[in-house]
Design a protein around this motif. Structure first.
Motif, PDB file in Angstrom:
ATOM      1  N   SER A 170      46.561  31.874  44.148  1.00 24.62           N
ATOM      2  CA  SER A 170      46.674  31.335  42.788  1.00 24.62           C
ATOM      3  C   SER A 170      47.998  31.763  42.150  1.00 24.62           C
ATOM      4  CB  SER A 170      45.513  31.805  41.935  1.00 24.62           C
ATOM      5  OG  SER A 170      45.578  33.194  41.742  1.00 24.62           O
ATOM      6  N   PRO A 171      48.532  30.951  41.255  1.00 20.52           N
ATOM      7  CA  PRO A 171      49.757  31.330  40.544  1.00 20.52           C
ATOM      8  C   PRO A 171      49.475  32.507  39.600  1.00 20.52           C
ATOM      9  CG  PRO A 171      48.923  29.244  39.736  1.00 20.52           C
ATOM     10  CD  PRO A 171      48.079  29.612  40.905  1.00 20.52           C
ATOM     11  N   PRO A 172      50.510  33.292  39.282  1.00 22.13           N
ATOM     12  CA  PRO A 172      50.294  34.483  38.437  1.00 22.13           C
ATOM     13  C   PRO A 172      49.674  34.179  37.073  1.00 22.13           C
ATOM     14  CG  PRO A 172      52.475  34.545  39.409  1.00 22.13           C
ATOM     15  CD  PRO A 172      51.882  33.212  39.766  1.00 22.13           C
ATOM     16  N   MET A 173      49.925  33.024  36.527  1.00 17.88           N
ATOM     17  CA  MET A 173      49.367  32.705  35.211  1.00 17.88           C
ATOM     18  C   MET A 173      47.865  32.405  35.267  1.00 17.88           C
ATOM     19  SD  MET A 173      51.894  33.157  33.302  1.00 17.88           S
ATOM     20  CE  MET A 173      51.484  32.434  31.746  1.00 17.88           C
ATOM     21  N   ALA A 174      47.338  32.162  36.445  1.00 14.61           N
ATOM     22  CA  ALA A 174      45.921  31.805  36.582  1.00 14.61           C
ATOM     23  C   ALA A 174      45.079  32.938  37.149  1.00 14.61           C
ATOM     24  CB  ALA A 174      45.797  30.571  37.471  1.00 14.61           C
ATOM     25  N   PHE A 175      45.613  34.169  37.206  1.00 16.48           N
ATOM     26  CA  PHE A 175      44.848  35.290  37.752  1.00 16.48           C
ATOM     27  C   PHE A 175      43.544  35.537  37.008  1.00 16.48           C
ATOM     28  CE2 PHE A 175      48.339  37.931  40.021  1.00 16.48           C
ATOM     29  CZ  PHE A 175      48.262  37.060  41.086  1.00 16.48           C
ATOM     30  N   VAL A 176      43.582  35.422  35.709  1.00 16.38           N
ATOM     31  CA  VAL A 176      42.391  35.700  34.916  1.00 16.38           C
ATOM     32  C   VAL A 176      41.313  34.653  35.177  1.00 16.38           C
ATOM     33  CG1 VAL A 176      41.496  35.944  32.580  1.00 16.38           C
ATOM     34  CG2 VAL A 176      43.736  36.872  33.171  1.00 16.38           C
ATOM     35  N   VAL A 177      41.721  33.405  35.314  1.00 17.44           N
ATOM     36  CA  VAL A 177      40.757  32.319  35.513  1.00 17.44           C
ATOM     37  C   VAL A 177      40.165  32.358  36.915  1.00 17.44           C
ATOM     38  CG1 VAL A 177      40.483  29.826  35.537  1.00 17.44           C
ATOM     39  CG2 VAL A 177      41.944  30.885  33.826  1.00 17.44           C
ATOM     40  N   LEU A 178      40.999  32.623  37.908  1.00 17.53           N
ATOM     41  CA  LEU A 178      40.552  32.586  39.299  1.00 17.53           C
ATOM     42  C   LEU A 178      40.180  33.960  39.853  1.00 17.53           C
ATOM     43  CD1 LEU A 178      43.128  30.025  40.684  1.00 17.53           C
ATOM     44  CD2 LEU A 178      40.764  29.617  40.056  1.00 17.53           C
TER      45      LEU A 178
END
Length: 126
Positions: A112-120
Motif C-alpha cells: 500500500s502507498p504510505p498515505m493509505a497505511f492507516v486505512v489498509l
C-alpha cells in the motif's frame, strides 16, 4: 477482511451438518472433530507460515497457500466419500485458510502507498 474470512470458512460446515442427507451418508456421531481439525490445521499453518514467508518470496507463499492448499483442500472436501477423508481435508483446508488470513493483511500493508497505511493497516483486523 481477515476476521470475517476465517469466521466464514470456519462456520461453513455447520450449515452442512443440518442437512439430513449429509448426516445419513457419513453416520456422524461426533461433529466436533470436524471443526477441531480445521482449527488444528490453522495452528500448524501459524507455525510454518512465518518460516515460508521469510525463506520464499511473498507471492510464492501466497500462491502456495491459495492455489495448492486451499483449492485442493476445498475440492477434496467437497468430494469426500467417507469420514476419514472429510477429516483430513478439513485439516488441509484449515492450513490454507489460516495461511491466507496471516499473509494477506501483511502483504496489503507492504504494497500500500504510505498515505493509505492507516486505512489498509492489518491491526484493526486482529
Amino acid at each position: 477482511m481477515s476476521g470475517p474470512n476465517i469466521r466464514l470458512h470456519f462456520s461453513a460446515i455447520f450449515n452442512t451438518f443440518g442437512q439430513p442427507g449429509f448426516l445419513r451418508h457419513f453416520n456422524l456421531a461426533d461433529k466436533g472433530s470436524i471443526s477441531d481439525l480445521f482449527s488444528a490445521g490453522g495452528i500448524l499453518a501459524a507455525l510454518i507460515v512465518g518460516y515460508m514467508y521469510d525463506k520464499r518470496s511473498r507471492k510464492i507463499t501466497i500462491n502456495t497457500s491459495d492455489a495448492l492448499i486451499c483449492i485442493s483442500g476445498g475440492a477434496l472436501q467437497a468430494d469426500s466419500i467417507n469420514v476419514a477423508m472429510l477429516l483430513v481435508t478439513r485439516f488441509i483446508t484449515g492450513c490454507g485458510i489460516e495461511m491466507i488470513v496471516f499473509l494477506i493483511p501483511i502483504f496489503q500493508k507492504e504494497i500500500s502507498p504510505p498515505m493509505a497505511f492507516v486505512v489498509l493497516s492489518p491491526e484493526p483486523m486482529i
